[in-house]
Design a protein around this motif. Structure first.
Motif, mmCIF file in Angstrom:
data_model
loop_
_atom_site.group_PDB
_atom_site.id
_atom_site.type_symbol
_atom_site.label_atom_id
_atom_site.label_comp_id
_atom_site.label_asym_id
_atom_site.label_seq_id
_atom_site.Cartn_x
_atom_site.Cartn_y
_atom_site.Cartn_z
ATOM 1 N N VAL A 274 -3.822 -7.447 2.423
ATOM 2 C CA VAL A 274 -2.501 -6.933 2.041
ATOM 3 C C VAL A 274 -1.507 -7.394 3.107
ATOM 4 O O VAL A 274 -0.481 -8.019 2.797
ATOM 5 C CB VAL A 274 -2.507 -5.389 1.932
ATOM 6 C CG1 VAL A 274 -1.113 -4.861 1.619
ATOM 7 C CG2 VAL A 274 -3.507 -4.926 0.876
ATOM 8 N N ASP B 140 -2.494 -1.864 21.866
ATOM 9 C CA ASP B 140 -2.563 -1.101 20.611
ATOM 10 C C ASP B 140 -1.718 -1.833 19.569
ATOM 11 O O ASP B 140 -0.526 -1.582 19.435
ATOM 12 C CB ASP B 140 -2.011 0.316 20.878
ATOM 13 C CG ASP B 140 -1.922 1.157 19.604
ATOM 14 O OD1 ASP B 140 -2.664 0.856 18.642
ATOM 15 O OD2 ASP B 140 -1.104 2.095 19.579
ATOM 16 N N PRO B 141 -2.325 -2.770 18.836
ATOM 17 C CA PRO B 141 -1.537 -3.498 17.835
ATOM 18 C C PRO B 141 -1.113 -2.569 16.695
ATOM 19 O O PRO B 141 -1.881 -1.693 16.284
ATOM 20 C CB PRO B 141 -2.513 -4.577 17.344
ATOM 21 C CG PRO B 141 -3.876 -4.036 17.630
ATOM 22 C CD PRO B 141 -3.743 -3.157 18.845
ATOM 23 N N THR C 198 0.878 -1.169 0.000
ATOM 24 C CA THR C 198 0.000 0.000 0.000
ATOM 25 C C THR C 198 0.915 1.219 0.000
ATOM 26 O O THR C 198 2.010 1.177 0.578
ATOM 27 C CB THR C 198 -0.980 -0.029 1.186
ATOM 28 O OG1 THR C 198 -1.883 1.072 1.076
ATOM 29 C CG2 THR C 198 -0.283 0.032 2.531
ATOM 30 N N CYS C 199 0.509 2.285 -0.676
ATOM 31 C CA CYS C 199 1.413 3.413 -0.956
ATOM 32 C C CYS C 199 2.217 3.882 0.273
ATOM 33 O O CYS C 199 3.442 3.995 0.196
ATOM 34 C CB CYS C 199 0.647 4.578 -1.556
ATOM 35 S SG CYS C 199 -0.234 4.158 -3.077
ATOM 36 N N PRO C 200 1.558 4.167 1.410
ATOM 37 C CA PRO C 200 2.335 4.689 2.533
ATOM 38 C C PRO C 200 3.340 3.679 3.078
ATOM 39 O O PRO C 200 4.326 4.069 3.710
ATOM 40 C CB PRO C 200 1.271 5.031 3.584
ATOM 41 C CG PRO C 200 0.087 4.242 3.202
ATOM 42 C CD PRO C 200 0.117 4.122 1.720
ATOM 43 N N LEU D 131 3.744 1.230 11.104
ATOM 44 C CA LEU D 131 2.792 1.949 10.243
ATOM 45 C C LEU D 131 1.365 1.650 10.683
ATOM 46 O O LEU D 131 1.015 0.498 10.960
ATOM 47 C CB LEU D 131 2.977 1.534 8.777
ATOM 48 C CG LEU D 131 2.237 2.413 7.763
ATOM 49 C CD1 LEU D 131 2.939 3.750 7.563
ATOM 50 C CD2 LEU D 131 2.086 1.718 6.407
ATOM 51 N N ARG D 132 0.528 2.685 10.731
ATOM 52 C CA ARG D 132 -0.896 2.533 11.046
ATOM 53 C C ARG D 132 -1.616 1.837 9.883
ATOM 54 O O ARG D 132 -1.035 1.589 8.828
ATOM 55 C CB ARG D 132 -1.521 3.902 11.323
ATOM 56 C CG ARG D 132 -1.113 4.496 12.687
ATOM 57 C CD ARG D 132 -1.565 3.615 13.799
ATOM 58 N NE ARG D 132 -1.346 4.210 15.126
ATOM 59 C CZ ARG D 132 -1.465 3.513 16.253
ATOM 60 N NH1 ARG D 132 -1.768 2.218 16.210
ATOM 61 N NH2 ARG D 132 -1.275 4.102 17.419
ATOM 62 N N GLY D 133 -2.902 1.582 10.065
ATOM 63 C CA GLY D 133 -3.685 0.913 9.040
ATOM 64 C C GLY D 133 -3.328 -0.571 8.980
ATOM 65 O O GLY D 133 -2.855 -1.148 9.971
ATOM 66 N N LEU D 134 -3.560 -1.164 7.842
ATOM 67 C CA LEU D 134 -3.116 -2.519 7.475
ATOM 68 C C LEU D 134 -3.773 -3.676 8.226
ATOM 69 O O LEU D 134 -4.075 -4.714 7.629
ATOM 70 C CB LEU D 134 -1.590 -2.654 7.650
ATOM 71 C CG LEU D 134 -0.765 -1.943 6.581
ATOM 72 C CD1 LEU D 134 0.717 -1.943 6.987
ATOM 73 C CD2 LEU D 134 -0.941 -2.581 5.218
ATOM 74 N N ILE D 135 -4.007 -3.531 9.537
ATOM 75 C CA ILE D 135 -4.457 -4.676 10.338
ATOM 76 C C ILE D 135 -5.867 -5.105 9.909
ATOM 77 O O ILE D 135 -6.778 -4.292 9.829
ATOM 78 C CB ILE D 135 -4.405 -4.334 11.843
ATOM 79 C CG1 ILE D 135 -2.935 -4.107 12.242
ATOM 80 C CG2 ILE D 135 -5.046 -5.433 12.688
ATOM 81 C CD1 ILE D 135 -2.743 -3.504 13.617
ATOM 82 N N GLY D 136 -6.001 -6.403 9.607
ATOM 83 C CA GLY D 136 -7.286 -6.925 9.136
ATOM 84 C C GLY D 136 -7.408 -6.952 7.624
ATOM 85 O O GLY D 136 -8.407 -7.429 7.089
ATOM 86 N N SER D 137 -6.373 -6.451 6.925
ATOM 87 C CA SER D 137 -6.424 -6.477 5.458
ATOM 88 C C SER D 137 -5.720 -7.727 4.931
ATOM 89 O O SER D 137 -4.858 -8.299 5.601
ATOM 90 C CB SER D 137 -5.732 -5.231 4.885
ATOM 91 O OG SER D 137 -4.319 -5.330 5.050
#
Lengths: 242, 274
Positions: free
Chosen positions: B130, B148-149, B102-104, B122-128
């Motif tokens: 990707v 806080d994973p 993913t771009c970031p 990096l934030r985001g991503l969890i559960g995707s």
């Protein structure tokens, strides 16, 4: 009395209304309709709303490279963003990668872009996909580029606000993890929406029609906005009213 | 002084070894299609191509020509011109290993690389999916605030960063303007190769307007002049993309044979005609 308008013009007007009150809206690549809508709402806000259009030179004041969009999202400096998907399901999961098994994919799309990040962080993500068919709006996506909701404890200030298609506008309820049909675009029916949607959604007894663009909004779209969006999307601007 | 960085295009391409981890820029930043053509001409193989953070025609052609073993990218797109047929075909036939990103994540991993850090959160991503498909990425619990994973990505330090820029000077400084990801790429990479539209006799650091938009020569290892070197992709603020050429490409690349015919023609051209 209403003036005839195109579907594109209706969608631009609908999105602009959804952006009311935002301080800063960023529009990703290959998004001419959201781009025009953001410029329209910027105009209506008297310039109070900031707009960043990725791919534009004029409407992009970033100076720290491609990463700045994502850093801004993480800092809470972007109020609204747009995502699409080759598949979107009833829990708001989006798939920008492909159908069938991964990674060979029966149909392969370009990839997830920034979705696996911005969907988590931007408070008002508007899912936008003109095609409203069971092929796109599926019971369950084949690949989760980014999930609609996250498990408790996962940092998730952002997420889906709703889903706009060529036929209707749905809001998203994060608690119920469900879309709700809010309005149906003129010329279409609830029946048609049910036929063309592959997932379950909440549907009130009476579903209002999506309001048609007012004459002064149409004039603005056809005038200033069309000229402004032409800088980034010249071919789109030339087919605006079709 | 970095005078020796200035070389012929073929020398620049010859200095990219088979199997290199090669970082390339996205279309609106300066894509060296001129160097790409030389790489295909010399038959480079086994590249680990890192697209920063996405790519278009450049990755599509390198994949089609069999130059790529691993493709790390957030997307491959030819935009409105149509599907990236060779990329899609290579995935279907399992000819490449894909690291969907993913771009970031690409930006952040390069930033870790430029800082000499082993990894970056990096934030985001969890559960995707990707994240689920990236065995090289991990999730840890925030050590400062448990419960806080957060995802961790290993740094990307490319062997070579490659891009096209409007201008270099005789000292080997390269002007990139506000395309700052090119600076990050150069910082993170072991070597940086650049093609340019022109070489200025005036040092970029003598002009206070140009200096903040320059990549200093210390990061730059090869510079070759390639006029219209991004063609048929555009170079923002200099020239647009060649719509007709891109449409023709997408049409040709629908089949393997069509792509081979395109390559023969492309490699046969002595100079780019615009």
């Amino acid at each position: 009395m209403s003036i005839p308008y195109s579907r594109t013009e209706l969608l631009v007007a609908v999105i602009a209304r959804l952006l009311e009150g935002c301080r800063h809206v960023t529009v990703g690549a290959s998004s001419p309709i959201p781009g025009a809508a953001a410029l329209l709402q910027k105009d209506l806000s008297g310039g109070a709303m900031r707009v960043t259009i990725l791919g534009s030179n004029r409407y992009n004041a970033y100076t720290n490279g491609g990463v700045e969009t994502f850093d801004m999202a993480a800092q809470g400096r972007i109020d609204a963003f747009f995502l699409g998907g080759g598949q979107i399901d009833g829990q708001g999961n989006i798939n920008l990668v492909g159908t069938g098994s991964y990674p060979e994919s029966e149909v392969r799309w370009p990839g997830s872009f920034g979705s696996a990040y911005v969907y988590y962080l931007v408070p008002k993500v508007i899912l936008f996909r003109e095609e409203h068919t069971r092929r796109v709006l599926v019971p369950k996506v084949d690949f989760i580029s980014s999930p609609g909701v996250s498990a408790p404890g996962v940092y998730r200030p952002g997420g889906p606000y709703g889903l706009l298609t060529g036929l209707a506008w749905f809001s998203f309820d994060k608690q119920k993890r469900h879309f709700r049909l809010e309005t149906v675009h003129p010329g279409h029916t609830v029946e048609e929406i049910r036929d063309q949607t592959g997932f379950e959604f909440d549907c009130p007894a009476q579903v209002p029609l999506t309001p048609a663009p007012e004459p002064e909004i149409l004039a603005l779209i056809r005038g200033r906005i069309r000229k402004q969006i032409a800088e980034t999307y010249p071919r789109f601007a030339s087919t605006f009213a079709n | 002084m970095n005078q020796q960085a200035i070389c012929e295009l073929a020398e620049l391409a010859a200095a990219v070894p088979d199997g290199a981890k090669l970082a390339v820029a996205q279309d609106n930043c300066g894509v060296s299609m001129a160097a790409t053509r030389e790489l295909v001409r010399r038959g480079v193989r086994g590249l680990h191509l890192v697209c920063v953070p996405v790519s278009g025609l450049q990755a599509e052609i390198l994949v089609g020509a069999g130059a790529v073993a691993t493709l790390e990218t957030s997307a491959i797109t030819l935009g409105e011109f149509g599907p990236a047929h060779r990329f899609i075909d290579a995935l279907r036939k399992k000819r490449i290993r894909i690291l969907d990103s993913t771009c970031p994540a690409v930006h952040a991993a390069l930033q870790a690389g430029q800082k000499g850090l082993p990894f970056i959160p990096l934030r985001g991503l969890i559960g995707s999916d990707v994240l689920a498909n990236r065995k090289d990425w991990k999730v840890i619990d925030n050590p400062f605030s448990p419960g806080d994973p957060i995802a961790l990505l290993p740094a990307i330090n490319p062997d070579i960063a490659l891009f096209h820029a409007p201008l270099a000077d005789r000292s080997g400084n390269v002007y990139i303007g506000r395309r700052r990801e090119l600076l990050t790429m150069a910082h993170a990479a072991k070597q940086t190769f650049v093609t340019v539209e022109a070489i200025s006799e005036q040092d970029l650091f003598d002009d206070p307007k140009m200096a903040p938009g320059a990549v200093p020569a210390i990061y730059i290892n090869r510079i070759a002049i390639a006029k219209q070197g991004a063609w048929p992709v555009g170079l923002p603020e200099h020239y647009g993309c060649d719509d007709a050429a891109l449409s023709r490409y997408v049409n040709s690349a629908k089949t393997e044979d069509g792509f081979r015919r395109f390559l023969d023609e492309w490699l046969g051209e002595a100079a780019v005609t615009v």
